[in-house]
Write an enzyme that holds these catalytic residues in place. Structure first.
Site, short mmCIF file in Angstrom:
data_model
loop_
_atom_site.label_atom_id
_atom_site.label_comp_id
_atom_site.label_asym_id
_atom_site.label_seq_id
_atom_site.Cartn_x
_atom_site.Cartn_y
_atom_site.Cartn_z
N LYS A 9 55.20 -30.85 -29.99
CA LYS A 9 56.01 -31.89 -29.35
C LYS A 9 56.44 -31.42 -27.96
O LYS A 9 56.19 -32.07 -26.97
CB LYS A 9 57.22 -32.25 -30.21
CG LYS A 9 56.94 -32.45 -31.70
CD LYS A 9 56.13 -33.67 -31.99
CE LYS A 9 55.61 -33.78 -33.41
NZ LYS A 9 56.51 -33.60 -34.51
N TRP A 44 61.89 -37.34 -41.24
CA TRP A 44 61.55 -35.93 -41.42
C TRP A 44 62.53 -35.20 -42.32
O TRP A 44 62.15 -34.26 -43.04
CB TRP A 44 61.38 -35.23 -40.06
CG TRP A 44 60.17 -35.75 -39.33
CD1 TRP A 44 60.16 -36.49 -38.19
CD2 TRP A 44 58.80 -35.60 -39.73
NE1 TRP A 44 58.86 -36.80 -37.86
CE2 TRP A 44 58.02 -36.28 -38.78
CE3 TRP A 44 58.16 -34.98 -40.81
CZ2 TRP A 44 56.62 -36.35 -38.86
CZ3 TRP A 44 56.77 -35.04 -40.90
CH2 TRP A 44 56.03 -35.72 -39.93
N ASP A 61 65.65 -28.39 -38.40
CA ASP A 61 64.32 -28.74 -37.89
C ASP A 61 64.48 -29.23 -36.44
O ASP A 61 65.05 -30.29 -36.20
CB ASP A 61 63.72 -29.82 -38.79
CG ASP A 61 62.34 -30.28 -38.32
OD1 ASP A 61 61.89 -29.85 -37.24
OD2 ASP A 61 61.73 -31.09 -39.04
#
Ligand SMILES: *Cc1c(COP(=O)(O)O)cnc(C)c1O
Length: 361
Positions: A196, A102, A172
């Site tokens: 999530k 990511w 993030d």
């Protein structure tokens, strides 16, 4: 009922009491004689619901008053492009620290928008560790430093907040928001998709120090100007109302559980149980992440032979353990054990793993 333990990486398991409440009030919400999905985001009922979710998030995370809390659309990926646009002019440099998939994606989204520098990367070691802080090559006067607090695919999590001095830290937190306490005042921006740890997909939560917005000097379309969302309570256009509502219920559930501190205790216990089962399997199961940065949220592991993957997944499903297939980039298995996964789910998984190893050793 045949609801199983769901180890999916995202969209992921939600607390069952939250789903039951959604079910209960799906047709008629708060005396509106309509579903929450069917009412205006400008109506008082939804405005109250939205404001309450923001208040609860501020309370749970201890967000200081000089930070805006935004509920935006487009997922974390969209934010990884909107943030460079909104935080700096094109000639400035942003530093990126890469510890997995990511971080790489965020860097690719930033590249067309400003100068980027990879200050540190553990790519050479297949993203199994976090580069030592004293090895980072930070740019003096950088616009910001970006990192991924928890790498969902590689299973690498920062155990603490890195010190980058006065440069705004942009992080993030998609896959570990509210999984343990975090000092928000150390950050310029914290952002994370809801699907999530906090709710359904379609929503991304952004916690941003207000003074960082509106100083980019760019001619942006108004919809990409984050200050417009900050000034309009994230309702510059129609927000993802249903997701926002569900996140609000999850936040109430989190408060009832004791908040981030209580979650941290439970998440650490679940992680220790699962890593213990992997490390104690006599080499049958393997997780190669440096123990100092093993994720409490996402636990990738491999079996002794990839040919065993299919039977493992099939038997796990039959036992009521879902979503264990690893990301296609890594293969093997991955168990995502977010806030909503009870200890009993991890116990069921480790029991199954021991039994499978015995039968297929
Ligand atoms: C899932 C995830 C993303 C991408 O989220 P989208 O909602 O698909 O944009 C980004 N970063 C991390 C750490 C993630 O886990």
């Amino acid at each position: 009922m045949s609801r199983a333990f769901n180890f999916s990486a995202g969209p992921a398991a939600l607390p069952e009491p939250v789903l039951r409440q959604v079910q209960e009030e799906l047709l008629e919400w708060k005396g509106e004689r309509a579903s929450v999905m069917e009412v205006s985001h400008r109506g008082q009922a939804f405005i109250d619901c939205a404001a309450e979710a923001e208040r609860d998030l501020r309370e749970l995370m201890g967000v200081p008053a000089d930070y805006a809390v935004l509920f935006m659309q487009g997922g974390a990926t969209t934010l990884s492009a909107l943030l460079p646009m909104n935080l700096a002019s094109p000639e400035r440099t942003a530093d990126y620290v890469l510890t997995g998939h990511w971080g790489e994606k965020a860097l690719e989204n930033a590249k067309p928008l400003l100068r980027t520098n990879v200050a540190a990367s553990s790519r050479e070691s297949s993203y199994r560790s976090i580069p030592a802080r004293d090895q980072w090559r930070l740019t003096p006067g950088a616009a910001y430093v970006h990192y991924t607090s928890n790498e969902t695919i590689h299973g690498v999590e920062f155990p603490g907040v890195p010190d980058v001095g006065d440069v705004p830290l942009v992080a993030d937190f998609s896959s570990n928001l509210l999984s343990r306490p975090v000092d928000v005042s150390r950050f310029g921006v914290i952002y994370g998709g809801a699907q999530k740890n906090l709710g359904p997909s379609g929503l991304v939560i952004v916690i941003v120090r207000k003074d960082l917005l509106g100083k980019h000097g760019r001619d942006l379309p108004p919809i990409f100007e984050m200050q417009n969302q900050a000034r309009n309570d994230s309702m510059f256009n129609t927000p993802a109302t249903f997701s926002w509502y569900v996140v609000g219920l999850v936040l109430k559930w989190l408060k009832a559980q004791g908040g981030a501190a209580a979650m941290a205790v439970q998440n650490r216990n679940k992680a220790e149980l699962l890593y213990g089962a992997i490390d104690g399997s006599g080499g049958y199961y393997r997780n190669d992440v440096d123990p100092s940065c093993r994720s409490w949220m996402n636990v990738p592991f491999v079996l002794p032979d990839a040919a065993l993957d299919k039977p493992f997944l099939k038997e796990a499903e039959a036992t009521g353990l879902l979503g264990l297939k690893g990301h296609r980039a890594l293969g093997g298995m991955r168990a995502s054990i977010y806030n909503a996964m009870p200890v009993a789910g991890v116990q069921a998984l480790t029991t199954f793993m021991a039994d499978f190893a015995k039968r297929n050793g």
